[in-house]
Design a protein around this motif. Structure first.
Motif, PDB file in Angstrom:
ATOM      1  N   PRO A   1       0.810  -1.234   0.000  1.00 36.69           N
ATOM      2  CA  PRO A   1       0.000   0.000   0.000  1.00 36.69           C
ATOM      3  C   PRO A   1       0.835   1.271   0.000  1.00 36.69           C
ATOM      4  N   GLU A   2       2.001   1.240   0.640  1.00 34.96           N
ATOM      5  CA  GLU A   2       2.828   2.444   0.699  1.00 34.96           C
ATOM      6  C   GLU A   2       3.416   2.825  -0.656  1.00 34.96           C
ATOM      7  N   ALA A   3       3.315   1.931  -1.639  1.00 31.14           N
ATOM      8  CA  ALA A   3       3.807   2.236  -2.981  1.00 31.14           C
ATOM      9  C   ALA A   3       2.716   2.823  -3.875  1.00 31.14           C
ATOM     10  N   ILE A   4       1.498   2.979  -3.334  1.00 27.54           N
ATOM     11  CA  ILE A   4       0.356   3.429  -4.138  1.00 27.54           C
ATOM     12  C   ILE A   4      -0.097   4.812  -3.687  1.00 27.54           C
ATOM     13  N   ASP A   5      -0.210   5.727  -4.643  1.00 26.69           N
ATOM     14  CA  ASP A   5      -0.715   7.077  -4.397  1.00 26.69           C
ATOM     15  C   ASP A   5      -2.004   7.289  -5.171  1.00 26.69           C
ATOM     16  N   VAL A   6      -2.851   8.162  -4.644  1.00 25.55           N
ATOM     17  CA  VAL A   6      -4.092   8.546  -5.318  1.00 25.55           C
ATOM     18  C   VAL A   6      -4.048  10.046  -5.565  1.00 25.55           C
ATOM     19  N   PHE A   7      -4.276  10.460  -6.805  1.00 25.65           N
ATOM     20  CA  PHE A   7      -4.305  11.878  -7.160  1.00 25.65           C
ATOM     21  C   PHE A   7      -5.763  12.309  -7.281  1.00 25.65           C
ATOM     22  N   ALA A   8      -6.217  13.060  -6.289  1.00 26.76           N
ATOM     23  CA  ALA A   8      -7.617  13.495  -6.250  1.00 26.76           C
ATOM     24  C   ALA A   8      -7.683  14.945  -5.786  1.00 26.76           C
TER      25      ALA A   8
END
Length: 323
Positions: free
Chosen positions: A73-80
């Protein structure tokens, strides 16, 4: 055939014909001379769907890797809403899986980024190792997944050379060849200042379809957005060895042998710097006849070989196969 051509032919053979499609089917020598660091390039239809699944990545593979926690999970970003948020922060205390939260974010129109994808899949790692051999550069892979209608990052440039490989759907890209304070080949410590670097004109637009490749040298400003299709693409970044890298390495190396380089710099708050400037110039002239490329290149060669000396699965095989 000269030595350079023999080396090129050997490298091209070792990486395989499929990977060479990343540079439009050209030889690495031609790509380095005519394209690399000089201009952006678009290679339509470079890869088939079969190539994408075997060499690169698909949405089904992402679902499996996130669901099994192969991708942390720490390798995943969400751009919102114009901001990047870690997936783990969004999932925290929801009682739902990371995959469920990721899917929710996509349904809400957010873009998802996975950093260092090569750490999650042996097939991607193998592709990266072949690319490092081809380009003689450290490679790193990020994944970008966006739903239809999603707008990506604002106009910006990157500090590494990069290849965009469209793996699914389609994406509308705009290349801004002119912008305020245009910076050719920015370095890793070039600060991004959105108020300073502004696009000039509307730019050149193109739509990347499945299998298309777009090469962007560092410093080329660009934007991307989805229209009536979703998009999954990989960005393969190249961390090139520059002249500045070698010179900095040489100064550090020579400082071990030249005591004058290790002396404290005499300076004062508000003092004049002219005398120190002359001293530094004298030292640079003195170093000019002692600088060598060999030590830095040997280090770079050793690091490249070390990253390729163990193929994926070797450790497991050593436990199950007799010596």
């Amino acid at each position: 055939m000269n030595c350079s051509e023999k080396n090129t032919a050997s490298a091209s053979h070792s990486i395989g014909d499929k990977i060479s499609h990343l540079i439009g089917g050209h030889t690495i020598s031609r790509f380095n001379e005519e394209v690399r660091e000089l201009r952006w390039a678009h290679y339509p239809g470079a890869f088939s769907k079969k190539d994408i699944s075997s060499l690169f990545y698909t949405a089904d593979q992402l679902e499996a890797d996130v669901g099994s926690a192969r991708i942390r999970p720490e390798a995943i970003d969400v751009f919102a809403n114009g901001q990047l948020v870690r997936l783990g922060d969004l999932q925290y205390k929801t009682g739902r899986s990371h995959l469920a939260v990721l899917i929710d974010q996509l349904r809400q129109g957010s873009m998802v980024r996975v950093r260092d994808l090569q750490n999650a899949r042996p097939s991607i790692e193998h592709t990266v190792r072949q690319l490092e051999e081809l380009f003689l550069a450290k490679c790193q892979v990020n994944l970008y997944l966006a739903p239809m209608g999603c707008t990506g990052f604002p106009a910006h440039f990157d500090i590494t050379d990069g290849f965009i490989v469209q793996c699914d759907g389609a994406k509308d890209w705009t290349i801004h060849e002119d912008y305020v304070d245009q910076t050719r080949l920015p370095t890793a410590d070039t600060p991004w200042e959105p108020q300073r670097y502004k696009p000039l004109g509307s730019g050149k637009s193109m739509v990347l379809q499945i299998g298309d490749v777009l090469y962007l040298p560092r410093g080329v400003m660009h934007t991307a957005r989805c229209t009536d299709k979703h998009s999954l693409h990989l960005t393969i970044s190249l961390e090139c060895l520059t002249y500045a890298d070698i010179l900095l390495s040489e100064v550090r190396r020579l400082a071990h042998d030249i005591p004058a380089l290790r002396n404290r710099v005499p300076w004062l708050l508000g003092g004049k710097d002219d005398l120190l400037t002359e001293t530094l110039r004298d030292q640079m002239r003195m170093l000019a006849n002692q600088v060598e490329a060999g030590p830095s290149l040997e280090t770079a060669r050793r690091m490249l070989v070390q990253s390729q000396d163990i193929t994926p699965g070797t450790l497991s095989d050593s436990l199950t196969q007799p010596s």
